[in-house]
Design a protein around this motif. Structure first.
Motif, PDB file in Angstrom:
ATOM      1  N   LEU A 133       0.820  -1.216   0.000  1.00 22.69           N
ATOM      2  CA  LEU A 133       0.000   0.000   0.000  1.00 22.69           C
ATOM      3  C   LEU A 133       0.855   1.268   0.000  1.00 22.69           C
ATOM      4  N   ARG A 134       2.123   1.114  -0.360  1.00 20.76           N
ATOM      5  CA  ARG A 134       3.076   2.237  -0.252  1.00 20.76           C
ATOM      6  C   ARG A 134       2.658   3.463  -1.064  1.00 20.76           C
ATOM      7  N   ASP A 135       1.907   3.280  -2.141  1.00 18.77           N
ATOM      8  CA  ASP A 135       1.500   4.415  -2.973  1.00 18.77           C
ATOM      9  C   ASP A 135       0.259   5.122  -2.439  1.00 18.77           C
ATOM     10  N   TYR A 136      -0.316   4.615  -1.346  1.00 16.18           N
ATOM     11  CA  TYR A 136      -1.531   5.220  -0.812  1.00 16.18           C
ATOM     12  C   TYR A 136      -1.236   6.390   0.126  1.00 16.18           C
ATOM     13  N   ILE A 137       0.000   6.561   0.529  1.00 11.88           N
ATOM     14  CA  ILE A 137       0.411   7.774   1.252  1.00 11.88           C
ATOM     15  C   ILE A 137       1.506   8.424   0.421  1.00 11.88           C
ATOM     16  N   LYS A 138       1.184   9.526  -0.175  1.00  8.56           N
ATOM     17  CA  LYS A 138       2.124  10.161  -1.100  1.00  8.56           C
ATOM     18  C   LYS A 138       2.154  11.659  -0.848  1.00  8.56           C
ATOM     19  N   LEU A 139       3.331  12.171  -0.563  1.00  8.01           N
ATOM     20  CA  LEU A 139       3.508  13.603  -0.351  1.00  8.01           C
ATOM     21  C   LEU A 139       3.571  14.308  -1.706  1.00  8.01           C
ATOM     22  N   PRO A 140       2.707  15.306  -1.947  1.00 13.25           N
ATOM     23  CA  PRO A 140       2.799  16.050  -3.212  1.00 13.25           C
ATOM     24  C   PRO A 140       4.180  16.682  -3.358  1.00 13.25           C
ATOM     25  N   LEU A 141       4.760  16.563  -4.534  1.00 10.20           N
ATOM     26  CA  LEU A 141       6.089  17.116  -4.770  1.00 10.20           C
ATOM     27  C   LEU A 141       6.152  17.943  -6.051  1.00 10.20           C
ATOM     28  N   THR A 142       4.975  18.305  -6.571  1.00 10.63           N
ATOM     29  CA  THR A 142       4.915  19.216  -7.710  1.00 10.63           C
ATOM     30  C   THR A 142       3.903  20.310  -7.397  1.00 10.63           C
ATOM     31  N   GLU A 143       4.043  21.453  -8.061  1.00 10.19           N
ATOM     32  CA  GLU A 143       3.099  22.547  -7.833  1.00 10.19           C
ATOM     33  C   GLU A 143       1.668  22.119  -8.173  1.00 10.19           C
ATOM     34  N   LEU A 235      10.132  21.201  -1.566  1.00 13.32           N
ATOM     35  CA  LEU A 235       8.764  20.685  -1.623  1.00 13.32           C
ATOM     36  C   LEU A 235       8.011  21.175  -2.857  1.00 13.32           C
ATOM     37  N   HIS A 236       8.597  22.159  -3.547  1.00 11.13           N
ATOM     38  CA  HIS A 236       7.972  22.739  -4.741  1.00 11.13           C
ATOM     39  C   HIS A 236       6.607  23.342  -4.422  1.00 11.13           C
ATOM     40  N   ILE A 237       6.572  24.078  -3.315  1.00 11.42           N
ATOM     41  CA  ILE A 237       5.355  24.785  -2.932  1.00 11.42           C
ATOM     42  C   ILE A 237       5.059  25.860  -3.979  1.00 11.42           C
ATOM     43  N   PRO A 238       3.804  26.006  -4.411  1.00 12.67           N
ATOM     44  CA  PRO A 238       3.482  27.040  -5.413  1.00 12.67           C
ATOM     45  C   PRO A 238       3.833  28.436  -4.902  1.00 12.67           C
ATOM     46  N   PRO A 239       4.109  29.355  -5.807  1.00  8.23           N
ATOM     47  CA  PRO A 239       4.431  30.729  -5.402  1.00  8.23           C
ATOM     48  C   PRO A 239       3.201  31.431  -4.848  1.00  8.23           C
ATOM     49  N   PHE A 250      -0.642  36.118  -1.342  1.00 11.91           N
ATOM     50  CA  PHE A 250      -0.590  35.337  -0.114  1.00 11.91           C
ATOM     51  C   PHE A 250       0.188  34.042  -0.361  1.00 11.91           C
ATOM     52  N   PRO A 251       1.107  33.700   0.545  1.00  9.09           N
ATOM     53  CA  PRO A 251       1.853  32.443   0.375  1.00  9.09           C
ATOM     54  C   PRO A 251       0.983  31.238   0.706  1.00  9.09           C
ATOM     55  N   TYR A 252       1.274  30.118   0.079  1.00 10.29           N
ATOM     56  CA  TYR A 252       0.621  28.856   0.444  1.00 10.29           C
ATOM     57  C   TYR A 252       1.220  28.375   1.755  1.00 10.29           C
ATOM     58  N   VAL A 253       0.361  27.836   2.624  1.00  9.77           N
ATOM     59  CA  VAL A 253       0.807  27.530   3.986  1.00  9.77           C
ATOM     60  C   VAL A 253       0.303  26.167   4.450  1.00  9.77           C
ATOM     61  N   PHE A 254       0.992  25.620   5.421  1.00 16.23           N
ATOM     62  CA  PHE A 254       0.517  24.500   6.220  1.00 16.23           C
ATOM     63  C   PHE A 254      -0.036  25.076   7.518  1.00 16.23           C
ATOM     64  N   VAL A 255      -0.998  24.389   8.124  1.00 10.03           N
ATOM     65  CA  VAL A 255      -1.587  24.886   9.368  1.00 10.03           C
ATOM     66  C   VAL A 255      -1.303  23.896  10.488  1.00 10.03           C
ATOM     67  N   ALA A 256      -1.102  24.439  11.686  1.00 10.12           N
ATOM     68  CA  ALA A 256      -0.759  23.610  12.849  1.00 10.12           C
ATOM     69  C   ALA A 256      -1.246  24.305  14.113  1.00 10.12           C
ATOM     70  N   ASP A 257      -1.037  23.650  15.269  1.00 11.18           N
ATOM     71  CA  ASP A 257      -1.456  24.256  16.538  1.00 11.18           C
ATOM     72  C   ASP A 257      -0.293  24.987  17.193  1.00 11.18           C
ATOM     73  N   ARG A 355       7.344  34.816  -9.319  1.00  6.70           N
ATOM     74  CA  ARG A 355       7.969  33.983  -8.301  1.00  6.70           C
ATOM     75  C   ARG A 355       9.186  34.651  -7.666  1.00  6.70           C
ATOM     76  N   GLU A 356      10.127  35.100  -8.460  1.00  5.72           N
ATOM     77  CA  GLU A 356      11.383  35.636  -7.924  1.00  5.72           C
ATOM     78  C   GLU A 356      11.142  36.927  -7.168  1.00  5.72           C
ATOM     79  N   GLU A 357      10.247  37.774  -7.695  1.00  5.88           N
ATOM     80  CA  GLU A 357       9.974  39.046  -7.024  1.00  5.88           C
ATOM     81  C   GLU A 357       9.407  38.824  -5.639  1.00  5.88           C
ATOM     82  N   HIS A 358       8.446  37.946  -5.524  1.00  5.18           N
ATOM     83  CA  HIS A 358       7.821  37.722  -4.221  1.00  5.18           C
ATOM     84  C   HIS A 358       8.725  36.948  -3.291  1.00  5.18           C
ATOM     85  N   SER A 359       9.609  36.133  -3.862  1.00  2.22           N
ATOM     86  CA  SER A 359      10.561  35.425  -3.022  1.00  2.22           C
ATOM     87  C   SER A 359      11.525  36.405  -2.381  1.00  2.22           C
ATOM     88  N   ARG A 360      11.962  37.426  -3.152  1.00  6.25           N
ATOM     89  CA  ARG A 360      12.906  38.422  -2.621  1.00  6.25           C
ATOM     90  C   ARG A 360      12.250  39.308  -1.584  1.00  6.25           C
TER      91      ARG A 360
END
Length: 379
Positions: A133-143, A235-239, A250-257, A355-360
């Motif tokens: 079942l290794r393919d059933y948990i897959k971390l996205p690695l493309t935008e 992780l290739h997070i989208p710009p 607005f940047p793409y984010v993960f949420v946590a406590d 991408r580059e402008e907002h990264s800077r």
């Protein structure tokens, strides 16, 4: 009498006191074909399919599909002395253990298999489940994959730039031998930590299991492969993207406590004690997205009774059992889930050319949270 003679006499006495093994296996265990629980289940599946599903936490069709996947890896060869335990029996015992958490000595009376054999076959079958079942948990690695995840959060949780909800769960275990307080956590029991990233459909997209319970959730995250890729920007997070009704990006984010550190791409709530009305609105919106990971943990514990009491195995074996359950969780979710967010990607302005402008000119983490706070209070 010299020392050599004395040693021989003592050794001889010890040998005489050893009890000879009277039987190789108990007679009633040899009647497995006659008394095994599988015979009863053959009747149940015809007359009461719901009871079969309750027994294994899956339908017969799903069980048979899973059996086809694992059989080549757990099938054993018969010998002149005895028949091997079939793949169906091995999978059935493993799933029943995961569903109930019953100890091996108890399981032997329904499976008619010795506790020693049950112990080894459960771990082996869990290892096989993780593999098949290794393919059933897959971390996205493309935008593109991350955008699909964000579209699901936008639809289900009204958080259009969320890429996943992050949290840790303590898996209770019996105190491992010779470990002192290494696995003793702040909740007052011994545990290993399941660190997970969950999507809006309550599916695991990243799991890391096995850290000792003394480490905080933030500390466990630090040692994961996910966090290593995060810090290395692999992780290739989208710009950053524009959101409806705003000209800001607005940047793409993960949420946590609160247990995690604030980051431009990792949002956590404002402290409750100093929370303004506007900040409380942000906290509620973030909580809606973050609840999916709590719900996923709740489903996991409800479906697999092995988590409802301390696992009476060492940390390594408990880790394999936990991982197998996580993969089964996703497998069972995907069997019943038919959802696609492909059409929603077009509504999100990716802003790739900037991408580059907002990264800077990226804001620090606190100002990013404040910007989200302002936006959520206007929408």
């Amino acid at each position: 009498m010299d020392r050599a003679c004395l040693a021989i006499v003592i050794a001889s006495a010890v040998v005489k006191k050893r009890k000879k093994r009277r039987i190789w296996v108990k007679d009633w265990l040899l009647e497995r074909d006659r008394y095994t629980h599988l015979n009863l289940l053959n009747e149940i599946v015809v007359k009461n399919p719901a009871d079969f599903k309750n027994y294994f936490r899956m339908s017969e069709t799903t069980f048979l599909t899973l059996l086809d996947m694992v059989s080549p890896h757990i099938k054993k060869q018969d010998t002149n002395m005895r028949q091997s335990i079939s793949p169906k029996e091995r999978l059935a015992v493993t799933l029943r253990y995961l569903a109930t958490g019953r100890n091996f000595a108890d399981l032997k009376f329904s499976a008619l298999i010795s506790p020693a054999a049950i112990s080894s076959m459960i771990i082996e079958t869990c290892e096989t489940l993780i593999y098949v079942l290794r393919d059933y948990i897959k971390l996205p690695l493309t935008e593109e994959e991350w955008l699909l995840t964000a579209a699901e959060f936008s639809k289900n949780c009204h958080f259009p730039t969320c890429l996943g909800a992050l949290d840790g769960k303590h898996i209770a275990i019996k105190k491992p031998a010779n470990t002192s307080s290494l696995y003793y956590n702040y909740k007052g029991h011994f545990s290993i930590v399941l660190m997970a990233l969950v999507n809006a459909n309550k599916e695991f997209i990243m799991v890391d299991v096995g850290a000792n319970g003394r480490i905080s959730d933030g500390g466990v995250l630090f040692y994961t492969k996910f966090w290593d890729l995060f810090l290395k920007k692999q992780l290739h997070i989208p710009p950053p993207t524009k959101l409806p009704g705003s000209e800001d990006y607005f940047p793409y984010v993960f949420v946590a406590d609160e247990a995690f550190a604030l980051h431009c791409n990792l949002m956590k709530p404002y402290p409750q004690k100093k929370c303004t009305k506007e900040q409380d609105t942000f906290n509620k919106r973030l909580s809606t997205a973050r609840c999916v990971v709590e719900n996923a943990f709740g489903i996991l514990a409800s479906r697999f009774g092995v988590f409802q009491k301390p696992i009476n195995l060492g940390p390594d074996k408990a880790t394999k059992i936990t991982l197998a359950c996580c993969y089964l969780h996703n497998y069972l979710k995907k069997e019943s889930l038919n959802f696609s967010a492909q059409n929603e990607i077009e509504s999100i302005d990716v802003g790739a050319s900037l991408r580059e402008e907002h990264s800077r000119n990226a804001s620090d983490a606190k100002s990013t949270r404040d910007k989200y706070c302002t936006y959520f209070n206007l929408t």
